[in-house]
Design a protein around this motif. Structure first.
Motif, short mmCIF file in Angstrom:
data_model
loop_
_atom_site.label_atom_id
_atom_site.label_comp_id
_atom_site.label_asym_id
_atom_site.label_seq_id
_atom_site.Cartn_x
_atom_site.Cartn_y
_atom_site.Cartn_z
N TYR A 81 1.67 6.74 -1.38
CA TYR A 81 0.55 6.08 -1.32
C TYR A 81 0.12 5.39 -2.81
O TYR A 81 -0.15 6.37 -3.81
CB TYR A 81 -0.87 6.47 -0.92
CG TYR A 81 -0.75 7.08 0.36
CD1 TYR A 81 -0.71 6.08 1.65
CD2 TYR A 81 -0.77 8.48 0.91
CE1 TYR A 81 -0.66 6.50 2.89
CE2 TYR A 81 -0.62 8.90 2.05
CZ TYR A 81 -0.49 8.02 3.20
OH TYR A 81 -0.41 8.29 4.63
N ALA A 129 -3.38 2.95 5.32
CA ALA A 129 -2.06 2.53 5.26
C ALA A 129 -1.05 3.21 5.86
O ALA A 129 0.09 2.80 6.20
CB ALA A 129 -1.80 2.61 3.70
N ASN A 133 -2.05 3.60 -4.37
CA ASN A 133 -3.36 3.48 -4.85
C ASN A 133 -3.76 4.96 -5.29
O ASN A 133 -4.64 5.20 -6.09
CB ASN A 133 -4.42 2.95 -4.07
CG ASN A 133 -4.42 3.60 -2.97
OD1 ASN A 133 -3.65 4.45 -2.28
ND2 ASN A 133 -5.75 3.24 -2.05
N GLY A 147 -8.97 2.70 1.99
CA GLY A 147 -8.04 1.64 2.06
C GLY A 147 -8.20 0.48 3.07
O GLY A 147 -7.39 -0.40 2.93
N GLU A 201 0.81 -1.55 0.00
CA GLU A 201 -0.19 0.16 -0.11
C GLU A 201 0.79 1.28 -0.11
O GLU A 201 0.48 2.33 -0.71
CB GLU A 201 -0.66 -0.10 1.32
CG GLU A 201 -1.69 -1.15 1.32
CD GLU A 201 -2.65 -1.16 2.71
OE1 GLU A 201 -1.98 -1.27 3.49
OE2 GLU A 201 -3.94 -1.10 2.66
#
Length: 362
Positions: free
Chosen positions: A36, A160, A38, A185, A18
């Motif tokens: 991060y 995360a 994502n 997340g 993550e």
């Protein structure tokens, strides 16, 4: 305003599925940054980055890190995965997720048909640093209970960012995570606290749930200007849905300011003015006479709807021994702020007692 600076990735200090912790060169200075995956994709050494440096410049408690806003070396990312609900809505970093309430979710019908939490105990925390001692308290009394963590958007938004959650996952102490509001997340994404609570029961099959904001919080030195006050709203939500709400107040004698000495004024505001339902609360019986008297004096002013339970300091202290090195709040460790962690552990122990009552009542 946000402060943005360009930087170069010098080293990948740590990495998981993550996040990446980076060493970056910012105007000739080597500093740390969080990426991060994502949001902005994976960074490689040598990549040219755009960084949000605001928190470090302001020397905030959540500072110490810059955050990657964009990767100039690999700027493109294709949209993938299911879902249509946006979090961080109408910001440059808005992201889509599959909210469990959506029609495309396997839990959509279960949420629509939901009736009640059937008395499920839900421990509602004030700060993220209470999460670990609460779960230790639960686990110490019953290692077989399924514990769900529900993260609100009052602190850090990406789950995360929490090292505590990673630690709990690795040790198998939580059965899953749900992020609600603009927090994101988690194993499951939810729109608000109500659906998050429902999902803890119908999706994660939890026996006990714990609600806490992510790391960091906002305080202004005023009665009403604090993210801690959302705790009262969450206690109300638990009761509305048929659960058993348990409050973890902020108790500390390390902070000598009168408003935070003993039960914090924010906790007292939640108890007396925001939480409108019957709920439970656990406190340690302290050996120190003056400290214990301070708590007892404050408890006397509680409304009758607050049901207070006490556990001995010695009992609670033993529960936390194995996790002492992992306990920290506002830069203070267990030794320097014992009562804070003892109170959180007491909330976990009470949750198990409440679970036994639910099972007995059938």
């Amino acid at each position: 305003m946000i402060e943005l600076k360009e930087g170069k990735a010098i080293e990948i200090l740590a990495e998981d599925e993550e996040t990446q912790e980076l060493l970056v060169d910012v105007e000739g200075s080597l500093e740390k940054a969080i990426c991060y995956l994502n949001l902005t994709g994976k960074v490689r050494v040598g990549d040219h980055l755009l960084l949000n440096t605001t928190a470090v410049t302001l020397k905030l408690g959540t500072g110490g890190f810059h955050f990657v806003v964009a990767n100039f070396s690999r700027p493109g990312q294709n949209l993938k995965g299911p879902g249509h609900i946006m979090k961080l809505r109408y910001t440059p970093l808005q992201l889509k997720c599959l909210a469990a309430e959506e029609e495309g979710s396997p839990y959509h019908l279960e949420i629509k048909n939901f009736q009640s939490l059937d008395g499920m105990p839900v421990v509602v925390c004030t700060l993220h640093s209470q999460l670990l001692p609460v779960i230790v308290g639960i686990n110490s009394q019953n290692k077989d209970l399924r514990i769900a963590y529900l993260m609100s958007d009052q602190g850090a938004l990406p789950i995360a960012f929490s090292k505590t959650v990673k630690n709990l996952r690795e040790k198998g102490l939580i059965c899953g995570t749900i992020t609600f509001g603009h927090a994101f997340g988690g194993d499951i994404e939810a729109v608000n606290v109500y659906s998050a609570l429902i999902l803890a029961k119908v999706a994660l099959k939890a026996d006990v749930a714990v609600i806490a904001m992510g790391p960091g919080n906002v305080g202004t030195g005023t009665k009403w200007g604090s993210t801690a006050l959302a705790q009262g709203e969450y206690l109300n939500a638990v009761k509305i849905l048929g659960g058993s709400p348990i409050m973890v107040p902020r108790v500390s004698f390390a902070d000598l300011r009168e408003r935070h000495f003993g039960l914090s004024h924010h906790s007292l505001t939640v108890i007396n003015e925001i939480a409108l339902v019957d709920f439970f609360l656990a406190l340690p019986e302290l050996k120190d006479y003056k400290k214990n008297e301070r708590l007892l004096e404050q408890v006397k002013a509680f409304p009758q709807r607050v049901k207070v339970h006490y556990f001995s300091e010695e009992f609670l202290n033993k529960l936390l021994l194995e996790e002492v090195e992992n306990l920290s709040t506002m830069g203070r460790d267990f030794t320097s702020d014992r009562e804070f962690f003892l109170t959180a552990a007491a909330g976990g122990v009470l949750a198990v007692e409440m679970r036994k009552r639910v099972e007995k009542d059938g």
